[in-house]
Design an enzyme around this catalytic site. Structure first.
Site, PDB file in Angstrom:
ATOM      1  CB  CYS A 100      16.881   0.871 -16.296  1.00  0.00           C
ATOM      2  SG  CYS A 100      15.560   1.984 -15.811  1.00  0.00           S
ATOM      3  CB  CYS A 104       8.942   3.148 -17.424  1.00  0.00           C
ATOM      4  SG  CYS A 104       9.710   2.399 -18.854  1.00  0.00           S
ATOM      5  CB  THR A 191      15.339   4.762 -11.964  1.00  0.00           C
ATOM      6  OG1 THR A 191      15.170   3.816 -10.912  1.00  0.00           O
ATOM      7  CG2 THR A 191      15.957   4.103 -13.166  1.00  0.00           C
ATOM      8  CD  GLU A 257      18.102   3.002  -9.496  1.00  0.00           C
ATOM      9  OE1 GLU A 257      17.356   3.762  -8.845  1.00  0.00           O
ATOM     10  OE2 GLU A 257      17.700   2.246 -10.395  1.00  0.00           O
ATOM     11  CG  HIS A 292       6.977   1.355 -12.300  1.00  0.00           C
ATOM     12  ND1 HIS A 292       7.372   1.833 -13.533  1.00  0.00           N
ATOM     13  CD2 HIS A 292       8.121   1.209 -11.584  1.00  0.00           C
ATOM     14  CE1 HIS A 292       8.686   1.971 -13.554  1.00  0.00           C
ATOM     15  NE2 HIS A 292       9.167   1.591 -12.383  1.00  0.00           N
ATOM     16  CE1 TYR A 296       9.270  -2.308 -12.255  1.00  0.00           C
ATOM     17  CE2 TYR A 296      11.390  -3.293 -12.727  1.00  0.00           C
ATOM     18  CZ  TYR A 296      10.641  -2.332 -12.092  1.00  0.00           C
ATOM     19  OH  TYR A 296      11.249  -1.397 -11.303  1.00  0.00           O
ATOM     20  CB  CYS A 299      11.762  -2.507 -19.416  1.00  0.00           C
ATOM     21  SG  CYS A 299      11.487  -2.807 -17.666  1.00  0.00           S
ATOM     22  CD  GLU A 447      15.432  -0.769 -12.329  1.00  0.00           C
ATOM     23  OE1 GLU A 447      14.595  -0.888 -13.231  1.00  0.00           O
ATOM     24  OE2 GLU A 447      16.482  -0.106 -12.451  1.00  0.00           O
TER      25      GLU A 447
END
Lengths: 491, 491, 491, 491
Positions: A100, A104, A191, A257, A292, A296, A299, A447
């Protein structure tokens, strides 16, 4: 020029004074801390690729606010092409970091807040959108990393914020003055928060009148007085402290995190973008979540590319890459990974302009994307473990490989197909371990499950967004129950 | 005006003189034959919706060849928007017919042939593309239904066309004259062939020099001398002959499959678009298949909408639509269905122009789309059967419901939730039966499996199109095996 | 000797006078009716195999009631070996008929009723068990087929029997006299009812005091006055009427479902086994359901064997049986099929004696078995269709194969791998069609879904039977929350 | 008495002199090493439960060799009851340790070797079985832990042992003398080897004449001269070194894997059970593998119980245990877990006596069991992560909870549903992390994938053991191709 270099970004973090706790101790120098540095490197990649000629076009875009070329992570999408490019940029970064890269959430927050603040202003005659866009110009000009902070601790989930026994279990305004507001509470699952310049706070759920004080969106410096960060543990996290280069799996990159605690932190009014307008909290959450959820589809696909590549490379080094079942499993991994990408792309391609001109993605497809993300990476990881073989979890440490007596024995016995050094096999096994059982799996699997909302949240949205009544009508026409006008056929 | 009305279309078929066999007898009047008519109605819907104001924009498009507004089913795609609209048009038609509407194979053939004939001309100096486009102008102007005929019987699959013991097991040129060619062989699985004006023949696989005579693309009238059609049976097909209105499930619409036998049929040169250029057969097949694989991300989604709607409506009539497990299963059905749509949309949105200006879809994503189509409709159908309950397969015939003694007893005992007539429940159960166990399942399930190539064909393409070597490099960089330049790191 | 021959069984049905409706007409001679006869043949196989030396041991057993060798379908299980043999007998019959052989519901009813009547007697001092066993002796001595009749129409599922607007929507006692009772209502989904000598009625759900009249278990002759049967339609059912031998897929065997309507039927007291004891209805249902859920771990596995065999044989005739993906799919089909068998076997092997000496299976595992049965046959069928290829749904009728002009052309073009007649390929395709899209699919798929209760019923039982509190304790011990004595650890 | 206490077992290890390497250093005192001790505790549980009255019956059994009550882990199964009890014992131990307890490989090796040595003796007139049984008496009397050592490093998998460039890549005899043999090579993936008294070596694959020197089965003391152990790393392994009690997830128990290197180790003849009889290697491997594949239907089910319990307890502490989707997911976890148990039980219940009297399990079902084990635990783990929520991977370290400033803030903000201490939530999250992403996942997931052979090994066995030809015959009879005698029907 609005684009920072990698080095400028790192330097800009050094001057911050965040209070960060890790393993029960306050960290002095987070930038160079071996546990944190890999995550910073991942963020830095968003700066580095924006400077490289071959990725410049994808990573940057002309701002509709400043007219300047800005990092796409700070941009308000102005077309479906922008939305599609966002997904492609995210896949690229996943490919280059295998983790990650943390920027974003901020991007998705900007695009949600811009739309919702313009709604509030339109209804209430407020001035939030101008205020927010002024702030965003600053973000674009300084090329800042902004942590979008949404998830509150929530306490008893059956109760609303104002019903909790402790009113602080959702972040709230505890005081209003002429100059600004004082806020208290916490945000969990943050994150990349340690690598951010700014924190952009938003509510975590729909709210009612009695929850007014929780209807709060505002930005603050990440080292503002009263903020406190606590680092979240990850599987195998301390391998980064061992000083080795192989067992860590992904030596350069990682995610992190953190939990952020707000001990009565002051925010001036010009950084406040919602304060009391509880009616809009639900829409803001939904819109942010949709952006969001779509992310995914970019990424995680990039991380999937790395995992697929690692598995294929390892299969080759173990001499089984042409076995039919191995080829078939690789095809399945590709298929699942590209299905996620297709979902992300479609969500973007079907976007449309909001009244403020900022583009929104397709809400239904965004939820479809994310729901697939809660499943397919798990199966891809399972297939990677299948092909990798048992050595994935029985291989001795790199210190043993370096031992004068034991090392040569391990070299002798753990050789794979000829032509490849044993160390390559070792490195690929550790990378697959990282991505399926280690810190990489935190990002790639858990995640994927919970980020931007757990699967049930997507299912609830699907039930709401799919027009089931319309589908019933289609069926009843075909079944001869309704006529072409939708009236019941008389028998 | 280039657009036929529904009635004109039907009339145009009446004047044809096709030789059609069904249940061992030659059919005189296929247009009004109760077994065939529902499939004709489904094709007719492609004409009808092109006339209706609210669907005109989606169903028609300005031709780049004639400048006229033509039915989209005859159009060469000139943009990604065209490609996306194709998918949306297919979903719409699936929603309105709950079956295969049979006109996509022709459309996908046009777009593949246009690209490949222009390649041949460029390499070989031939004139195929102009010839083909002239033919297509005719198709557009007359608004014709063209059956794209690809699949040969194949005989022993381990052998190439020229190696077969019987050379006719793949369609081939048996004679060339100044005026044209004579062709012999057969095409199987010809969806909707009985409702077509024209047959557009293409090879079914990549070919080698010795298979030259099989490298054949040409068009011919569907009632050309020497052609013979044999109707393919489907589950519960003869319910259409019973004279009832309920047990048939989908009274108005249906699909059909036929086998076409070519007994030395003559084709004039101006309708021949490939004849001997074996090197291009593979590419033509691949490009057609990709277009057609993407199509399933539209049409089957529309059928899925009907099945989901029927299931929800039935649940309501049985009083269980608010049960949590029923709602959850409906959400799963929606999720799977929309995932297919997302794949279809992304395949189109990622399209790009070919040298001839005609747009091609994304090849990799087209195969991803189809591979999902070989799975998800089966699970959607299983969930529909779960919610429908056992009566789906134990309900008496409609004749029993009409019987003076038995009918009232069935009405009494098979009542569902109040407010709904028993007949509605009966109709919805028969529709779900049609789509999951009857003739609708032929299209929704088995055709989803094998149409445009069986799953293994998609897997082979995925293995070829996904750049696994590139993915290996990504992984080896992350693992510290390769440096940023892709060179092996020295240890 | 208590064992009827196949011929005696058939003869015994001829003398019955059942009122049967099919397609709106009353059937005179059900035994020789082409729609019904295949299902009768399947039942007859339970007699035939009991006579053959190599299956005698499995099909028959010494009765604990009569001391005679009786058909296992009439036996009260006296050991786990009996329970295991039941599963194996069911698999054998599935293999020999490829359909439902209809005699299990009776068997499972006997074993549930024996246990529950003994409970009632023990608590209430009644005489039901002796009465029931006397009846069962008769069944054993005459080797009767008994239809276990459980599922009521149910009307509005949110309401209990006595709350329905029509009190007849659950079968009930409408009058009691010295000689017996009068019953009214209906039973739906009655598998094989037309081939039964007797109907054995049981309640369909747990009942409360106000539903006393619905707490009813009794036996009656299948041609008792006032009974009326309505045949349930199945996919492609009328192919049996076409007079052909191939398109029907499974020429000799099939299943059927019927609805039974009880128009005030009289039952003498000596055939009444529960009348008003509502407290025991739930347990009877649960116990019957568990037995019957386990049964599916036998019969459907046998049908699965046939489907796997047909698919492999067809693959061979199409020349693809050694392709790696075909082999892999066959392995998957075997794996899923044998998993079902393992579940059935384990359910039996873990059985235990009830107080009456009759053996009960493991309740939890019975539900696990059935829940898998609601899934795996669907996937097995999907894989069969994958391997079978498109011809499965596009092949012309057998009449076309017999046509003087068309037949030879079909022979020519539909040939598969050499060495095999085209007709063999044709027959196997029709068998696979039968099992996955035709009347066989009714039994293999939809009945697997809903027979003995829909999936949600099994899930509810799993939630009840799995001791989650105990599992929590295990976890809390490992987590250091509870000590070895189950007390909270003091911190 | 043949049963050691837990303390006696631990003491017996202290006196050993194994050479063990871990993190590049030789370990002096493995028994008290914090990395190794949890795995030793898990083995110790096999002794402890054998002493407790309530588990004595399950854990011990009367030996057919010595007549004494021995630990079941040293027993040759003498009945299907023994085989079933083995599975139940394994589930119990999984429940009590939530990890691999390491003693099954030895047990499964004993039972395979006993059968195969008796075959060799019968064919070759050798004396291996008597020798082996004498050795086993010693194991039973001393209640020893024996590591069954099978997997060789294998080098290039396309080559047989004797074809490898380095002949040592499979363990082999390098010298034979009157007193014994000298062996060289390595065994990888040795579960629990550091806690063993003895190593029992077996070949890892079928062998040919030229591989004679690799056809080797023998036993040796675990601290024999020339042996060297290298510890295999696991996810989050060093948490055990941190001195905390919570973050480790499972404080008391764990597994371990080691690599064993044999540097010319001497084995006396009376501990040699196969030496050169290459023809029997394949059968030994297959039989051992089948026993061990069945074992997973016990142990992993026990671990699954703990994971299910932890998830349910956590859901309760988070106040969501009555949410319908949480209940449904728990039911799914139970269903999958019990399906594995059913497979294990059926494999045992269908066992049969070998000529030596030792019982063999059902080979086909053993492979079915294991193939399910390569799938279901992954889905159970995914569902556990779904219910657990994001805090699973974002929770701060226990040191932070203990910090004077940060600790109270974490307590305040990470509280769940009232009535439960935050620490309980913390402990359960760490346990679920352990089992799905940490060292527990090594055992629960990756070992489930590869232990006793990777999935492809099971698939190959299923293809061999399922009689596909017989299934084809069943289908061809139903299809009317074969008559009742299996002859082709004449048309």
């Amino acid at each position: 020029m609005a684009l920072k270099t990698r080095e400028e970004y790192i330097q800009s973090l050094r001057v911050q004074k965040k209070r960060i706790f890790l393993f029960g101790e306050q960290i002095k120098d987070p930038v160079d801390h071996p546990m944190i540095r890999p995550s910073l490197n991942a963020v830095a990649m968003t700066y580095e690729l924006a400077q490289q000629p071959e990725t410049f076009e994808l990573m940057t875009v002309q701002s509709n606010l400043t007219g300047e070329r800005v990092n796409r992570f700070t941009h308000l999408h102005q077309s479906t092409e922008d939305l599609v490019n966002k997904i492609k940029m995210q896949r690229l970064l996943g490919q280059c970091t295998a983790c990650c890269f943390q920027r974003c959430v901020g991007l998705d927050s900007f695009n949600a807040l811009d739309v919702v603040t313009s709604y509030i202003d339109q209804d209430q005659g407020s001035d939030y959108n101008r205020r927010f866009r002024r702030y965003l110009c600053h973000v674009q000009e300084e090329d800042l990393v902004v942590d979008g902070a949404m998830t509150d601790p929530k306490g008893d989930r059956a109760l609303s914020p104002s019903q909790q026994s402790d009113p602080d279990l959702f972040l709230r305004v505890v005081n209003r003055t002429d100059s600004g507001i004082l806020i208290r509470g916490a945000k969990v699952h943050q994150t990349g928060a340690l690598n951010a310049h700014e924190i952009l706070v938003m509510p975590t759920r729909a709210l009612r009148r009695e929850d007014k004080d929780y209807a709060l969106a505002c930005a603050l410096k990440a080292d503002a007085e009263g903020l406190l960060f606590v680092y979240g543990r990850q599987a195998s996290d301390t391998r980064k402290l061992e000083g080795g280069v192989i067992d860590v799996g992904n030596q350069e990159f990682g995610g992190h995190e953190a939990m952020i605690i707000f001990n009565d932190v002051f925010v001036p009014w010009d950084k406040v973008f919602m304060c009391g307008e509880y009616q809009y909290a639900g829409e803001l959450v939904e819109l942010f979540a949709a952006h969001h959820r779509a992310s995914y589809g970019g990424c995680k696909v990039g991380v999937g590319d790395v995992l697929i590549g690692a598995t294929r490379a390892l299969a080759r080094m173990q001499g089984i890459e042409n076995t039919s079942h191995v080829k078939d499993k690789l095809v399945e991994m590709i298929h699942l990974n590209e299905t996620l990408f297709a979902c992300g792309l479609a969500t973007s391609a079907e976007g449309h302009a909001s009244p403020s001109g900022t583009y929104m993605i397709d809400l239904l497809l965004a939820n479809v994307t994310k729901l697939n993300v809660t499943r397919f990476p798990y199966e891809i990881a399972r297939l990677a473990q299948d092909i990798a073989g048992g050595l994935l979890v029985t291989m001795p440490s790199e210190q043993d490989f370096n031992h004068p007596e034991v090392g040569p024995l391990l070299e002798k016995y753990l050789v794979g197909a000829s032509d490849y050094p044993t160390e390559w096999r070792q490195r690929l096994l550790r990378l697959i371990e990282n991505l399926t059982l280690g810190p990489g799996a935190v990002g790639y699997l858990v995640e994927s499950m919970h980020g931007a909302g757990s699967p049930m949240a997507q299912r609830i949205m699907l039930a709401r967004l799919a027009d089931l009544d319309e589908k019933e009508k289609l069926a009843m026409k075909i079944a001869g129950i309704l006529d072409d006008n939708g009236e019941a056929v008389r028998s």
